[in-house]
Write a protein that holds these residues in place. Structure first.
Motif, PDB file in Angstrom:
ATOM      1  N   ALA A 137       0.813  -1.213   0.000  1.00  0.00           N
ATOM      2  CA  ALA A 137       0.000   0.000   0.000  1.00  0.00           C
ATOM      3  C   ALA A 137       0.846   1.262   0.000  1.00  0.00           C
ATOM      4  CB  ALA A 137      -0.937  -0.003   1.211  1.00  0.00           C
ATOM      5  N   ASP A 138       1.967   1.229   0.725  1.00  0.00           N
ATOM      6  CA  ASP A 138       2.777   2.433   0.853  1.00  0.00           C
ATOM      7  C   ASP A 138       4.175   2.059   1.330  1.00  0.00           C
ATOM      8  OD1 ASP A 138       2.471   1.880   3.609  1.00  0.00           O
ATOM      9  OD2 ASP A 138       0.765   3.251   3.774  1.00  0.00           O
ATOM     10  N   LEU A 139       4.993   3.078   1.549  1.00  0.00           N
ATOM     11  CA  LEU A 139       6.370   2.854   1.979  1.00  0.00           C
ATOM     12  C   LEU A 139       6.434   2.214   3.357  1.00  0.00           C
ATOM     13  CD1 LEU A 139       9.412   3.229   1.496  1.00  0.00           C
ATOM     14  CD2 LEU A 139       9.189   5.537   2.440  1.00  0.00           C
TER      15      LEU A 139
ATOM     16  N   GLU B 204       4.417   0.049   4.771  1.00  0.00           N
ATOM     17  CA  GLU B 204       4.217  -1.396   4.657  1.00  0.00           C
ATOM     18  C   GLU B 204       5.426  -2.070   4.017  1.00  0.00           C
ATOM     19  OE1 GLU B 204      -0.634  -2.049   4.443  1.00  0.00           O
ATOM     20  OE2 GLU B 204       0.667  -2.789   2.841  1.00  0.00           O
ATOM     21  N   THR B 205       6.022  -1.403   3.026  1.00  0.00           N
ATOM     22  CA  THR B 205       7.204  -1.969   2.372  1.00  0.00           C
ATOM     23  C   THR B 205       8.331  -2.170   3.375  1.00  0.00           C
ATOM     24  OG1 THR B 205       6.630  -0.913   0.271  1.00  0.00           O
ATOM     25  CG2 THR B 205       8.918  -1.603   0.564  1.00  0.00           C
ATOM     26  N   LEU B 206       8.601  -1.143   4.169  1.00  0.00           N
ATOM     27  CA  LEU B 206       9.691  -1.241   5.142  1.00  0.00           C
ATOM     28  C   LEU B 206       9.362  -2.238   6.248  1.00  0.00           C
ATOM     29  CD1 LEU B 206      10.739   2.519   5.410  1.00  0.00           C
ATOM     30  CD2 LEU B 206      11.729   0.707   3.992  1.00  0.00           C
ATOM     31  N   ALA B 207       8.075  -2.341   6.612  1.00  0.00           N
ATOM     32  CA  ALA B 207       7.679  -3.319   7.629  1.00  0.00           C
ATOM     33  C   ALA B 207       7.903  -4.741   7.120  1.00  0.00           C
ATOM     34  CB  ALA B 207       6.217  -3.112   8.015  1.00  0.00           C
ATOM     35  N   LEU B 208       7.540  -5.008   5.863  1.00  0.00           N
ATOM     36  CA  LEU B 208       7.753  -6.341   5.297  1.00  0.00           C
ATOM     37  C   LEU B 208       9.243  -6.635   5.156  1.00  0.00           C
ATOM     38  CD1 LEU B 208       6.750  -8.949   4.037  1.00  0.00           C
ATOM     39  CD2 LEU B 208       6.567  -7.751   1.838  1.00  0.00           C
TER      40      LEU B 208
ATOM     41  N   ALA C 274      11.708  -0.542  -2.205  1.00  0.00           N
ATOM     42  CA  ALA C 274      11.542   0.698  -2.960  1.00  0.00           C
ATOM     43  C   ALA C 274      10.328   1.434  -2.407  1.00  0.00           C
ATOM     44  CB  ALA C 274      11.409   0.406  -4.446  1.00  0.00           C
ATOM     45  N   ALA C 275       9.752   2.335  -3.195  1.00  0.00           N
ATOM     46  CA  ALA C 275       8.725   3.241  -2.680  1.00  0.00           C
ATOM     47  C   ALA C 275       7.514   2.497  -2.117  1.00  0.00           C
ATOM     48  CB  ALA C 275       8.291   4.208  -3.777  1.00  0.00           C
ATOM     49  N   ARG C 276       7.006   1.525  -2.856  1.00  0.00           N
ATOM     50  CA  ARG C 276       5.879   0.733  -2.354  1.00  0.00           C
ATOM     51  C   ARG C 276       5.938  -0.702  -2.873  1.00  0.00           C
ATOM     52  NH1 ARG C 276       1.778   0.733  -6.303  1.00  0.00           N
ATOM     53  NH2 ARG C 276       1.986   2.325  -7.917  1.00  0.00           N
ATOM     54  N   THR C 277       7.149  -1.156  -3.122  1.00  0.00           N
ATOM     55  CA  THR C 277       7.350  -2.532  -3.573  1.00  0.00           C
ATOM     56  C   THR C 277       8.581  -3.121  -2.900  1.00  0.00           C
ATOM     57  OG1 THR C 277       8.682  -1.800  -5.463  1.00  0.00           O
ATOM     58  CG2 THR C 277       6.315  -2.150  -5.858  1.00  0.00           C
ATOM     59  N   LEU C 278       8.606  -4.442  -2.857  1.00  0.00           N
ATOM     60  CA  LEU C 278       9.784  -5.167  -2.399  1.00  0.00           C
ATOM     61  C   LEU C 278      10.079  -6.236  -3.443  1.00  0.00           C
ATOM     62  CD1 LEU C 278      11.847  -5.554  -0.076  1.00  0.00           C
ATOM     63  CD2 LEU C 278      10.308  -7.292   0.854  1.00  0.00           C
ATOM     64  N   MET C 279      11.223  -6.114  -4.112  1.00  0.00           N
ATOM     65  CA  MET C 279      11.627  -7.115  -5.088  1.00  0.00           C
ATOM     66  C   MET C 279      12.420  -8.195  -4.364  1.00  0.00           C
ATOM     67  SD  MET C 279      13.613  -6.677  -8.747  1.00  0.00           S
ATOM     68  CE  MET C 279      15.284  -6.695  -8.085  1.00  0.00           C
ATOM     69  N   ILE C 280      12.062  -9.457  -4.594  1.00  0.00           N
ATOM     70  CA  ILE C 280      12.653 -10.575  -3.863  1.00  0.00           C
ATOM     71  C   ILE C 280      13.204 -11.590  -4.855  1.00  0.00           C
ATOM     72  CG2 ILE C 280      12.239 -12.428  -2.206  1.00  0.00           C
ATOM     73  CD1 ILE C 280       9.938 -10.794  -1.082  1.00  0.00           C
TER      74      ILE C 280
ATOM     75  N   VAL D  56      16.322   8.149   5.728  1.00  0.00           N
ATOM     76  CA  VAL D  56      16.704   7.326   4.574  1.00  0.00           C
ATOM     77  C   VAL D  56      15.813   6.090   4.566  1.00  0.00           C
ATOM     78  CG1 VAL D  56      18.563   6.116   3.384  1.00  0.00           C
ATOM     79  CG2 VAL D  56      19.082   8.138   4.780  1.00  0.00           C
ATOM     80  N   ALA D  57      14.897   6.031   3.607  1.00  0.00           N
ATOM     81  CA  ALA D  57      13.974   4.893   3.531  1.00  0.00           C
ATOM     82  C   ALA D  57      14.664   3.668   2.940  1.00  0.00           C
ATOM     83  CB  ALA D  57      12.756   5.262   2.695  1.00  0.00           C
ATOM     84  N   PHE D  58      15.393   3.867   1.845  1.00  0.00           N
ATOM     85  CA  PHE D  58      16.110   2.772   1.187  1.00  0.00           C
ATOM     86  C   PHE D  58      17.131   3.389   0.251  1.00  0.00           C
ATOM     87  CE2 PHE D  58      12.311   3.771  -1.242  1.00  0.00           C
ATOM     88  CZ  PHE D  58      12.752   3.858  -2.549  1.00  0.00           C
ATOM     89  N   CYS D  59      18.033   2.565  -0.258  1.00  0.00           N
ATOM     90  CA  CYS D  59      19.047   3.016  -1.211  1.00  0.00           C
ATOM     91  C   CYS D  59      18.844   2.294  -2.534  1.00  0.00           C
ATOM     92  CB  CYS D  59      20.458   2.757  -0.689  1.00  0.00           C
ATOM     93  SG  CYS D  59      20.887   3.731   0.773  1.00  0.00           S
ATOM     94  N   GLY D  60      19.127   2.977  -3.617  1.00  0.00           N
ATOM     95  CA  GLY D  60      18.952   2.372  -4.929  1.00  0.00           C
ATOM     96  C   GLY D  60      19.378   3.336  -6.008  1.00  0.00           C
ATOM     97  N   PHE D  61      19.070   3.006  -7.244  1.00  0.00           N
ATOM     98  CA  PHE D  61      19.393   3.779  -8.436  1.00  0.00           C
ATOM     99  C   PHE D  61      20.894   3.789  -8.692  1.00  0.00           C
ATOM    100  CE2 PHE D  61      20.553   7.898 -10.420  1.00  0.00           C
ATOM    101  CZ  PHE D  61      20.061   7.626 -11.681  1.00  0.00           C
ATOM    102  N   ALA D  62      21.680   4.225  -7.707  1.00  0.00           N
ATOM    103  CA  ALA D  62      23.135   4.277  -7.851  1.00  0.00           C
ATOM    104  C   ALA D  62      23.749   4.081  -6.473  1.00  0.00           C
ATOM    105  CB  ALA D  62      23.564   5.615  -8.452  1.00  0.00           C
ATOM    106  N   PRO D  63      25.009   3.635  -6.397  1.00  0.00           N
ATOM    107  CA  PRO D  63      25.649   3.452  -5.092  1.00  0.00           C
ATOM    108  C   PRO D  63      25.629   4.732  -4.270  1.00  0.00           C
ATOM    109  CG  PRO D  63      26.966   2.430  -6.798  1.00  0.00           C
ATOM    110  CD  PRO D  63      25.888   3.203  -7.500  1.00  0.00           C
TER     111      PRO D  63
END
Length: 548
Positions: free
Chosen positions: A16-18, A20-24, A42-48, A116-123
């Motif tokens: 649903a949102d960030l 929930e993503t961070l909680a999962l 990421a913003a509202r997804t978790l790639m596994i 900082v919610a998460f890191c991505g796109f570039a190092p």
């Protein structure tokens, strides 16, 4: 919660949102599911990424569906203060979009505390949340081809700092002299998930009140024994790159795995000379490479077949073939011709190259600029001569597939998803019905494709950044897809219509410019349905679209 297919070994969980993503993400880190190998929030997804021999996608979805997502992740006690010169090219546009004055934009940005919610796109690129909601602005309609390192920018609900020069579509409001990513530090990234962040205006303040301190690791170059075997590079029309099987476990810092584009060829090259299969090799693009060896050695060349010429110290020249051990003597000069089929060749030396790993791997990531320096004319490379568990050379290696030539059609199997439903039925049909030409703008990051008909989207809204996999077919606004290879960004903001099956990634890496690609979907797009615990004894039937 939705469970979307990405590839045969990867799924995307949409939440649903960030929060929930961070909680999962936190739940799966605290109580891991056996078979899960990596996760990209990421913003509202978790790639596994998972091991399909351990559990099916449906079983993994069933495990995830039971997790409690109500927990909210508290920021850490660490505070990073970042100095900013508020002089960005888009500062006035941001003021116009928000209805604020330039001064108010700066004031609201500096008065906010971000996390900082998460890191991505570039190092080292941290996605920062928690700022003033008034500053939420869309990405630029036309992304820039180059945004300078240190640019402070806004996009949607996020703020961020570009750690290095790169393309991007965020709104630039300022610049910082702070070095956000530095491999001489441990860890290299200043921003880590959970850290609190504040920005301050350099016009009003000259130094931060607090700063994360990072320890500088003591690094030593690999020891080279006296009289060690060396290769002096005489010619490298295109820089050669050290590669191994990849850099894993660094997604938390925004670093993808990289690694050899044709892993089957790298493994074969090492086996030919008796090295362990994952040792570093040189990845050589389109041949033309030449070197002189200082002593007795054994080499092998695999992948794209280049003519191999060897001139000895007396001036005599012989030819050699690929996928076989080649004995060399001191003073021999090896020259590679240009392949007529395929793109990339792999040079292995018995004993393996003595190359210093960076973040656990000897791979050179061209997008992230992580790893050993490119190898050019004048470089001197050292080969290990002891300490490695060698076996006998192999005489039974051969290419894993026929290498394609320019002008030929190459068929790649595709798993539809995770965003196939963002495209019209005609757009999905166009993906497979039309041939896509490989353009000269292709590289290790991705293959840029051109087709007569663009892929049409059903949903033209802005996609929040989400994880991307190697082999992803990402479709920007112009409808001309990009097939991501090993050096792709960890996250992206354009929809992925499908992903090339893992067993065809090595083949994709060998497709030359002006060849054509036929994408062949092997699955129908559908959400992954979770299997309840009591149903795990039986495996669900998968729908497979068959093709002639």
């Amino acid at each position: 919660m939705r469970f979307l297919p990405v590839s045969l070994t990867t799924m995307l969980v949409e939440l649903a949102d960030l929060d929930e993503t961070l909680a999962l993400f936190a739940s799966l880190r605290a109580d891991p599911v056996q078979g899960v190998e990596d996760m990209v929030p990421a913003a509202r997804t978790l790639m596994i990424r998972f091991r399909p021999e351990k559990l099916t996608p449906e079983e993994l979805a069933g495990e995830i569906a039971t997790r409690d997502l109500s927990t909210r992740i508290a920021p850490s006690g660490e505070l990073v203060e970042i100095p900013v010169q508020y002089d960005g090219e888009d500062l006035r546009d941001v003021a116009d979009l928000t209805g604020l004055s330039v001064e108010d934009v700066v004031r609201r940005h500096t008065e906010s505390e971000f996390t900082v919610a998460f890191c991505g796109f570039a190092p080292g690129f941290g996605y920062l949340v928690g700022g003033d909601p008034t500053l939420q602005v869309p990405r630029r309609q036309t992304p820039r081809t180059r945004i300078p390192a240190g640019s402070v920018a806004l996009a949607g609900a996020f703020s961020g700092v570009y750690p290095q020069a790169s393309p991007g579509g965020w709104q630039i409001i300022g610049t910082t002299p702070e070095k956000m990513w530095d491999l001489s530090r441990d860890p290299p990234a200043i921003l880590q998930p959970g850290y609190r962040v504040r920005f301050f205006d350099l016009k009003k303040k000259t130094a931060p009140t607090s700063r994360i301190t990072t320890k500088t690791p003591v690094t030593q170059p690999p020891e080279v024994a006296s009289g060690a075997l060396t290769l002096k590079v005489l010619a490298a029309p295109m820089p050669a790159l050290f590669q191994d099987l990849g850099r894993f476990g660094q997604t938390g810092q925004g670093v993808s795995s990289s690694g050899a584009l044709d892993k089957s060829a790298l493994r074969a090259a090492n086996r030919v000379v008796g090295n362990p299969a994952g040792m570093p090799c040189l990845e050589i693009t389109l041949g033309g490479f030449s070197f002189e060896v200082s002593g007795r050695a054994v080499m092998a060349l695999t992948g794209a077949a280049c003519p191999i010429g060897i001139r000895d110290a007396a001036g005599r020249t012989i030819s050699a073939g690929t996928y076989q051990p080649i004995s060399l003597e001191a003073g021999d000069i090896v020259t590679l011709g240009h392949p007529t089929r395929g793109m990339r060749s792999y040079l292995a030396m018995r004993g393996a190259f003595a190359v210093k790993p960076v973040l656990g791997s000897a791979s050179t990531d061209t997008l992230a600029v992580v790893g050993p320096d490119p190898v050019t004319a004048g470089s001197v490379l050292t080969v290990n001569n002891d300490g490695l568990a060698l076996t006998s050379v192999s005489l039974h290696e051969s290419p894993a597939f026929d290498h394609p030539a320019s002008g030929e059609v190459v068929t790649l199997d595709v798993i539809l998803g995770p965003r196939s439903d963002w495209f019209t039925d005609k757009g999905i049909a166009t993906l497979s019905d039309q041939l896509w030409q490989v353009t000269p703008q292709s590289n290790r990051v991705g293959i840029r494709l051109a087709g007569n008909v663009s892929l049409k989207r059903r949903d033209n809204s802005e996609l929040p950044s989400e994880g991307t996999a190697t082999g992803a077919i990402q479709v920007p606004h112009n409808g001309q897809p990009v097939l991501f290879l090993a050096d792709h960004p960890l996250t992206g903001g354009y929809p992925v219509i499908g992903t090339v099956a893992e067993y065809h990634l090595d083949l994709a890496a060998q497709i030359p410019v002006n060849a054509q690609i036929h994408f062949r979907p092997v699955t129908a797009f559908a959400d992954i349905q979770p299997v309840k615990a009591r149903d795990r004894g039986r495996r669900p039937t998968k729908t497979v679209r068959k093709h002639p």
